[in-house]
Design an enzyme around this catalytic site. Structure first.
Site, short mmCIF file in Angstrom:
data_model
loop_
_atom_site.label_atom_id
_atom_site.label_comp_id
_atom_site.label_asym_id
_atom_site.label_seq_id
_atom_site.Cartn_x
_atom_site.Cartn_y
_atom_site.Cartn_z
N CYS B 79 0.84 -1.21 0.00
CA CYS B 79 0.00 0.00 0.00
C CYS B 79 0.87 1.25 0.00
O CYS B 79 1.62 1.47 -0.94
CB CYS B 79 -1.00 -0.04 1.17
N HIS B 186 -3.84 -4.86 0.53
CA HIS B 186 -3.37 -5.26 1.86
C HIS B 186 -3.40 -6.78 2.00
O HIS B 186 -4.43 -7.34 2.37
CB HIS B 186 -4.24 -4.63 2.94
N GLU B 188 -2.25 -8.48 4.32
CA GLU B 188 -2.51 -8.82 5.73
C GLU B 188 -3.99 -8.74 6.09
O GLU B 188 -4.39 -9.19 7.16
CB GLU B 188 -1.66 -7.93 6.65
#
Lengths: 250, 206
Positions: B79, B186, B188
């Site tokens: 990002c 993202h 994660e």
């Protein structure tokens, strides 16, 4: 292309997941961390945790619980209930939330929405709107549905978008917990009135209801009862929607 | 050891957890020396390009990331962390990123609502299918990753665009060159698909 989202919702009070009907008659639905972990493992697209604690004593444990839930999932995580200020939102985000949801506090002071959007970006700000049909009017209700406001739901959602909300979490209090299906007329009006995503909430009783909400223009469907109690699983929901041509994650 | 660069922006702990979920050891660090000597380096981040570039410069972490990349070690940006691997961004005209990737960062030019938020389908390009880290990872089933952004990489040479998403128009969402790679989304927050992508980065030997 964005996938349509299936979003389990954990209503939490006193450290437990609970679920009621029309926001009342709560029954226990388990431990928040266990539930969150299970929904993540089953492929939820996002998780919402709403603190519906009735007292400050109950509420005290919430931030710590938000941290434990955030540590056990790998999906976007929205936290709401009792967020009244930029500081409250900051604390929830630091604890591990990705977005915060505001409802009553935004009605009392609409500038809260724009201040949150300025501080954290509109992608962080979910405006929750609870709606009850009263004499043919789509009335915004607050304070867990206990208090009626003069606000008209569609106009209020337009204002929330202008204030900088990133999405609308639209709950029909009339349908909440009933399993009789989302309020599709309300959803259609909302989805055509605003340019930000509208998440449908309140009334899902079977998988067909999820499809109806997407058809009515919802970007995502939030549900609690069908996943907590009615034996529908997230993989089943995804397969059902995919077969009907909706873009959902594999 | 994977060094996760802590340069004072949000969203760091979840990156470490996602690497750990894939069985890898990762350390959040504010120490440029730890970044210089790590086996591989991950630059996460959410926030503003100008602030991020100032933080990287003032802490010495930016220079350390550049050295790690210069020494041929794998570097991944996520990002804002990815955007900072470019030299410039329309978000902060005067700020300078690390200049590790060719091209620049542009704002979405679309009538659609910005930021672009949600699970977007990500498709490998031809260059992506040939990429040692990505090629084996993406099978036939479409992959969705969670995006939250108003800006995206732009004006890259075709062989540096490894995967694209679509929002009003097609945009690069996985980019890379040599030992440097970046994801606009993202991982994660992208559940299994994201954990697998980070796992692939942790095992990547470019």
């Amino acid at each position: 292309m964005l996938a349509r989202r299936i979003i389990p919702c954990l209503d939490v009070a006193g450290g437990r997941v609970v679920k009621g009907v029309h926001f009342e008659t709560l029954r226990d639905a388990g431990d928040p961390v266990e539930q969150a972990t299970r929904y993540d493992a089953e492929g939820a697209d996002e998780l919402v945790l709403l603190d519906i604690s009735a007292s400050p004593e109950e509420r005290r444990t919430t931030l710590e619980m938000v941290g434990r839930v955030a540590d056990s999932i790998f999906i976007p995580f929205t936290v709401g209930g009792g967020i009244r200020s930029v500081a409250d939102a900051g604390a929830a985000l630091r604890a591990g939330a990705d977005k915060v949801s505001v409802n009553t506090a935004a009605v009392r002071d609409p500038s809260l929405v724009s201040r949150l959007a300025e501080h954290f970006g509109s992608q962080c700000v979910v405006a929750a709107v609870d709606v009850k049909r009263i004499d043919g009017r789509l009335a915004v209700v607050v304070n867990g549905g206990r208090e009626e406001t003069p606000l008209e739901a569609i106009a209020w959602m337009r204002e929330l978008e202008a204030l900088g909300a990133g999405e609308i979490l639209l709950t029909s209090m009339d349908r909440d917990g009933t399993g009789s299906g989302y309020d599709l007329d309300l959803l259609r009006s909302a989805a055509s009135a605003v340019g930000i995503p509208v998440i449908a909430s309140g009334g899902a009783g079977n998988l067909g209801h999820l499809a109806e909400a997407l058809e009515a223009g919802a970007h995502g469907v939030l549900a609690a009862t069908i996943f907590h109690f009615r034996g529908s699983s997230l993989p089943e929901a995804r397969a059902f929607l995919r077969e009907r041509g909706y873009p959902v994650r594999p | 050891m994977i060094a996760v660069v802590d340069y004072g922006v949000n969203n760091l702990k979840s990156v470490v957890r996602a690497l750990e979920a894939g069985g890898h050891r990762a350390t959040l660090t504010t120490d440029p020396e730890a970044v210089r000597t790590a086996d591989r380096v991950l630059v996460p981040g959410v926030g503003n390009f100008g602030q991020g570039s100032r933080n990287l410069a003032e802490t010495g972490l930016g220079e350390a990331v550049r050295e790690a990349a210069g020494a041929g070690r794998p570097v991944m940006g996520i990002c804002l962390g990815l955007q900072l691997l470019f030299e410039t961004s329309e978000e902060a005209a005067d700020a300078r990123g690390l200049g590790l990737l060719p091209g620049k960062v542009c704002r979405f030019a679309t009538a659609l609502h910005v930021p672009h938020v949600g699970w977007a389908r990500v498709d490998l390009t031809q260059a992506g299918r040939r990429h040692a880290m990505l090629g084996p990872l993406f099978g036939e089933a479409p992959r969705f990753f969670y995006h939250v952004h108003s800006y995206h990489p732009s004006e890259l040479p075709a062989d540096s665009v490894l995967a694209t998403g679509e929002y009003g128009a097609v945009f690069p969402t996985l980019v890379g060159q040599a030992t440097v790679i970046g994801a606009q989304f993202h991982p994660e927050k992208s559940q299994r698909a994201g954990i697998e992508l980070l796992d692939a980065f942790a095992r990547w030997h470019p």
